[in-house]
Design an enzyme around this catalytic site. Structure first.
Site, PDB file in Angstrom:
ATOM      1  N   GLY A  11     119.693 -34.585 -11.226  1.00 52.37           N
ATOM      2  CA  GLY A  11     119.393 -33.779 -12.403  1.00 52.37           C
ATOM      3  C   GLY A  11     119.784 -34.464 -13.694  1.00 52.37           C
ATOM      4  O   GLY A  11     120.183 -33.808 -14.660  1.00 52.37           O
ATOM      5  N   HIS A  12     119.638 -35.777 -13.746  1.00 49.64           N
ATOM      6  CA  HIS A  12     120.133 -36.545 -14.900  1.00 49.64           C
ATOM      7  C   HIS A  12     119.350 -36.290 -16.182  1.00 49.64           C
ATOM      8  O   HIS A  12     119.828 -36.608 -17.269  1.00 49.64           O
ATOM      9  CB  HIS A  12     120.094 -38.043 -14.586  1.00 49.64           C
ATOM     10  CG  HIS A  12     118.722 -38.644 -14.650  1.00 49.64           C
ATOM     11  ND1 HIS A  12     117.814 -38.535 -13.612  1.00 49.64           N
ATOM     12  CD2 HIS A  12     118.080 -39.344 -15.634  1.00 49.64           C
ATOM     13  CE1 HIS A  12     116.699 -39.147 -13.940  1.00 49.64           C
ATOM     14  NE2 HIS A  12     116.824 -39.631 -15.163  1.00 49.64           N
ATOM     15  N   ARG A  13     118.160 -35.707 -16.091  1.00 46.26           N
ATOM     16  CA  ARG A  13     117.375 -35.467 -17.299  1.00 46.26           C
ATOM     17  C   ARG A  13     117.633 -34.091 -17.906  1.00 46.26           C
ATOM     18  O   ARG A  13     117.162 -33.793 -19.004  1.00 46.26           O
ATOM     19  CB  ARG A  13     115.884 -35.614 -16.987  1.00 46.26           C
ATOM     20  CG  ARG A  13     115.511 -37.016 -16.557  1.00 46.26           C
ATOM     21  CD  ARG A  13     114.052 -37.136 -16.168  1.00 46.26           C
ATOM     22  NE  ARG A  13     113.185 -37.209 -17.333  1.00 46.26           N
ATOM     23  CZ  ARG A  13     111.862 -37.315 -17.262  1.00 46.26           C
ATOM     24  NH1 ARG A  13     111.254 -37.342 -16.095  1.00 46.26           N
ATOM     25  NH2 ARG A  13     111.136 -37.379 -18.357  1.00 46.26           N
ATOM     26  N   GLY A  14     118.359 -33.249 -17.207  1.00 42.91           N
ATOM     27  CA  GLY A  14     118.693 -31.933 -17.729  1.00 42.91           C
ATOM     28  C   GLY A  14     119.797 -31.997 -18.759  1.00 42.91           C
ATOM     29  O   GLY A  14     120.386 -33.055 -19.006  1.00 42.91           O
ATOM     30  N   SER A 108     127.959 -21.928 -11.583  1.00 38.55           N
ATOM     31  CA  SER A 108     127.898 -21.070 -12.765  1.00 38.55           C
ATOM     32  C   SER A 108     128.866 -19.910 -12.592  1.00 38.55           C
ATOM     33  O   SER A 108     129.169 -19.498 -11.466  1.00 38.55           O
ATOM     34  CB  SER A 108     126.474 -20.533 -12.941  1.00 38.55           C
ATOM     35  OG  SER A 108     126.447 -19.447 -13.833  1.00 38.55           O
ATOM     36  N   SER A 109     129.303 -19.356 -13.723  1.00 40.32           N
ATOM     37  CA  SER A 109     130.208 -18.203 -13.675  1.00 40.32           C
ATOM     38  C   SER A 109     129.537 -16.972 -13.088  1.00 40.32           C
ATOM     39  O   SER A 109     130.212 -16.002 -12.733  1.00 40.32           O
ATOM     40  CB  SER A 109     130.725 -17.878 -15.080  1.00 40.32           C
ATOM     41  OG  SER A 109     129.647 -17.572 -15.946  1.00 40.32           O
ATOM     42  N   CYS A 110     128.212 -16.995 -12.955  1.00 37.30           N
ATOM     43  CA  CYS A 110     127.512 -15.825 -12.395  1.00 37.30           C
ATOM     44  C   CYS A 110     127.782 -15.637 -10.910  1.00 37.30           C
ATOM     45  O   CYS A 110     127.358 -14.645 -10.322  1.00 37.30           O
ATOM     46  CB  CYS A 110     126.017 -15.906 -12.648  1.00 37.30           C
ATOM     47  SG  CYS A 110     125.167 -17.176 -11.683  1.00 37.30           S
ATOM     48  N   TYR A 137     120.051 -16.517  -8.172  1.00 32.98           N
ATOM     49  CA  TYR A 137     120.660 -17.807  -8.525  1.00 32.98           C
ATOM     50  C   TYR A 137     122.115 -17.838  -8.077  1.00 32.98           C
ATOM     51  O   TYR A 137     122.584 -18.838  -7.528  1.00 32.98           O
ATOM     52  CB  TYR A 137     120.562 -18.003 -10.039  1.00 32.98           C
ATOM     53  CG  TYR A 137     121.162 -19.287 -10.542  1.00 32.98           C
ATOM     54  CD1 TYR A 137     120.485 -20.495 -10.418  1.00 32.98           C
ATOM     55  CD2 TYR A 137     122.410 -19.298 -11.166  1.00 32.98           C
ATOM     56  CE1 TYR A 137     121.027 -21.679 -10.897  1.00 32.98           C
ATOM     57  CE2 TYR A 137     122.957 -20.474 -11.643  1.00 32.98           C
ATOM     58  CZ  TYR A 137     122.261 -21.660 -11.505  1.00 32.98           C
ATOM     59  OH  TYR A 137     122.814 -22.833 -11.976  1.00 32.98           O
ATOM     60  N   LYS A 141     124.064 -20.497  -5.501  1.00 33.13           N
ATOM     61  CA  LYS A 141     125.224 -21.295  -5.906  1.00 33.13           C
ATOM     62  C   LYS A 141     126.461 -20.979  -5.058  1.00 33.13           C
ATOM     63  O   LYS A 141     127.254 -21.868  -4.752  1.00 33.13           O
ATOM     64  CB  LYS A 141     125.513 -21.068  -7.393  1.00 33.13           C
ATOM     65  CG  LYS A 141     124.513 -21.757  -8.312  1.00 33.13           C
ATOM     66  CD  LYS A 141     124.527 -23.256  -8.079  1.00 33.13           C
ATOM     67  CE  LYS A 141     123.543 -24.000  -8.947  1.00 33.13           C
ATOM     68  NZ  LYS A 141     123.572 -25.466  -8.698  1.00 33.13           N
ATOM     69  N   LEU A 167     126.797 -22.590 -20.733  1.00 31.27           N
ATOM     70  CA  LEU A 167     126.712 -23.897 -21.367  1.00 31.27           C
ATOM     71  C   LEU A 167     125.600 -23.940 -22.409  1.00 31.27           C
ATOM     72  O   LEU A 167     124.592 -23.257 -22.289  1.00 31.27           O
ATOM     73  CB  LEU A 167     126.455 -24.975 -20.315  1.00 31.27           C
ATOM     74  CG  LEU A 167     127.538 -25.152 -19.248  1.00 31.27           C
ATOM     75  CD1 LEU A 167     127.070 -26.151 -18.197  1.00 31.27           C
ATOM     76  CD2 LEU A 167     128.856 -25.589 -19.869  1.00 31.27           C
ATOM     77  N   HIS A 180     118.322 -19.708 -21.983  1.00 30.88           N
ATOM     78  CA  HIS A 180     119.483 -18.828 -22.047  1.00 30.88           C
ATOM     79  C   HIS A 180     119.666 -18.306 -23.473  1.00 30.88           C
ATOM     80  O   HIS A 180     118.971 -18.707 -24.398  1.00 30.88           O
ATOM     81  CB  HIS A 180     120.731 -19.574 -21.571  1.00 30.88           C
ATOM     82  CG  HIS A 180     120.737 -19.846 -20.108  1.00 30.88           C
ATOM     83  ND1 HIS A 180     120.381 -21.062 -19.567  1.00 30.88           N
ATOM     84  CD2 HIS A 180     121.033 -19.037 -19.054  1.00 30.88           C
ATOM     85  CE1 HIS A 180     120.476 -21.003 -18.245  1.00 30.88           C
ATOM     86  NE2 HIS A 180     120.864 -19.794 -17.912  1.00 30.88           N
ATOM     87  N   ARG A 209     130.551 -12.881 -24.213  1.00 26.67           N
ATOM     88  CA  ARG A 209     130.245 -14.108 -23.492  1.00 26.67           C
ATOM     89  C   ARG A 209     131.101 -15.269 -24.001  1.00 26.67           C
ATOM     90  O   ARG A 209     131.451 -15.336 -25.174  1.00 26.67           O
ATOM     91  CB  ARG A 209     128.764 -14.481 -23.651  1.00 26.67           C
ATOM     92  CG  ARG A 209     127.794 -13.551 -22.945  1.00 26.67           C
ATOM     93  CD  ARG A 209     127.898 -13.653 -21.432  1.00 26.67           C
ATOM     94  NE  ARG A 209     126.924 -12.785 -20.777  1.00 26.67           N
ATOM     95  CZ  ARG A 209     127.146 -11.523 -20.456  1.00 26.67           C
ATOM     96  NH1 ARG A 209     128.317 -10.961 -20.753  1.00 26.67           N
ATOM     97  NH2 ARG A 209     126.223 -10.807 -19.840  1.00 26.67           N
ATOM     98  N   ASP A 269     121.383  -5.571 -20.876  1.00 23.58           N
ATOM     99  CA  ASP A 269     122.489  -6.338 -21.444  1.00 23.58           C
ATOM    100  C   ASP A 269     123.012  -7.405 -20.492  1.00 23.58           C
ATOM    101  O   ASP A 269     123.588  -8.399 -20.910  1.00 23.58           O
ATOM    102  CB  ASP A 269     123.665  -5.399 -21.787  1.00 23.58           C
ATOM    103  CG  ASP A 269     123.567  -4.851 -23.203  1.00 23.58           C
ATOM    104  OD1 ASP A 269     122.957  -5.514 -24.052  1.00 23.58           O
ATOM    105  OD2 ASP A 269     124.095  -3.751 -23.437  1.00 23.58           O
TER     106      ASP A 269
END
Length: 315
Positions: A11-14, A108-110, A137, A141, A167, A180, A209, A269
């Site tokens: 994922g180097h292009r993200g 992710s924190s999710c 998602y 994860k 992020l 996001h 957040r 929300d």
């Protein structure tokens, strides 16, 4: 860590992957392997297996994922669940098969329950139900985190998971259908400023957040690379949060929009609050460096300087 070790950044292009590569290069790492999605489809188990056998990396950093905001998660639940599991399972299993010495998995924190006590501690994982708007998602994860934990337990290998808070930063996604909250706001306020128009935002503005600039996240990954972390799961964040309303007003001020903000309370929300307990990383010696306002300014500057990237933006 030997600077000549072969490090594969998936994922180097993200946004995250490119930041990791920049930090690695700044620190003198010279053997970074990068493959685009066209060169290597991470959803293809055979292709990933063959790639690992050919390249034989010493370290794997998994910054590859299908990501998006509430709208994208709601509209494409199967893809968010299945494609993320395919990507991470292929990377983790192929790494184990060729005896990769170190694997850093990013989540992710999710992954934490919707109504978990605040701030979120690593031990709250799997203690209650998830936020419905991004559970697909999150489930993917969580399976990656547990796979890395299982490998540590069964094979004693240095596989670690880092769970960042929200992020943002340069190279972010500014597509209003899939982005996001923070980059979406930057684009909305920018376009509204140009058109002298109000800005409509989802929800009530009351959820809180936490936001981490992507370069700080990248530095936490390199910290994990250069140290043996004693546990399998670590939160990465700032330890402070703001309301979505406060975020909107900060972005409005930085962008220079002077019109009205209209809140559409008929829209969801999401989770009321997602503040991370980052004491475990702090105790080991890592801490973020870039404050929110400074990071938003850097991100907005990059957005302005890279308008050609956003072909759909009508200026």
């Amino acid at each position: 860590m030997n600077k000549n070790k072969k490090i594969y950044v998936a994922g180097h292009r993200g946004m995250v992957g490119s930041a990791i590569c920049r930090v690695l290069e700044t620190k003198g790492y010279t053997n970074i392997v990068k493959k685009t999605s066209k060169e290597l489809d991470l959803r293809d188990a055979t292709a990933v297996k063959n790639f690992f056998e050919l390249e034989n990396p010493d370290v794997v950093i998994d910054a590859a994922a299908r990501v998006g905001g509430i709208l994208a998660n709601n509209n494409y639940p199967y893809q968010f669940l299945m494609e993320n599991m395919q990507i991470q399972n292929n990377l983790i299993d192929s790494a184990l098969a060729i005896d990769v010495e170190k694997f850093i998995f990013l989540g992710s924190s999710c992954i934490y329950p919707k109504f978990a006590p605040q701030p979120l501690k690593e031990e709250y994982l799997l203690t209650d139900s998830l936020e419905p708007t991004n559970e697909w998602y999150a489930l993917a994860k969580i399976s990656g985190v547990k796979a890395c934990e299982a490998i540590r337990k069964q094979f004693g290998k240095d596989y670690v998971s880092l769970m960042p808070t929200n992020l943002y930063g340069t190279h972010d996604n500014f597509d209003l259908k899939t982005s996001h909250v923070l980059p979406a706001m930057i684009r909305k306020f920018h376009e509204a400023k140009l058109n002298n128009a109000p800005v409509e935002l989802w929800g009530s503005g009351t959820p809180m957040r936490e936001f981490l600039f992507v370069d700080d996240m990248a530095k936490s990954v390199v910290f994990a690379l250069e140290n043996v972390l004693p546990d399998y799961l670590y939160n990465v964040g700032t330890g402070t949060d703001v309301t979505i309303k406060e975020l909107a007003e900060t972005i409005q001020r930085i962008v220079g929009h002077t019109g009205e903000i209209v809140w559409d309370s008929s829209k969801p929300d999401g989770t009321p609050r997602k503040l991370m307990d980052i004491s475990k990383m702090h105790d080991l010696g890592w801490k973020h460096q870039i404050a929110l306002e400074e990071g938003i300014q850097k991100t907005y500057n990059w957005f302005i300087e890279n308008q050609e990237v956003f072909k759909e933006v009508k200026l």
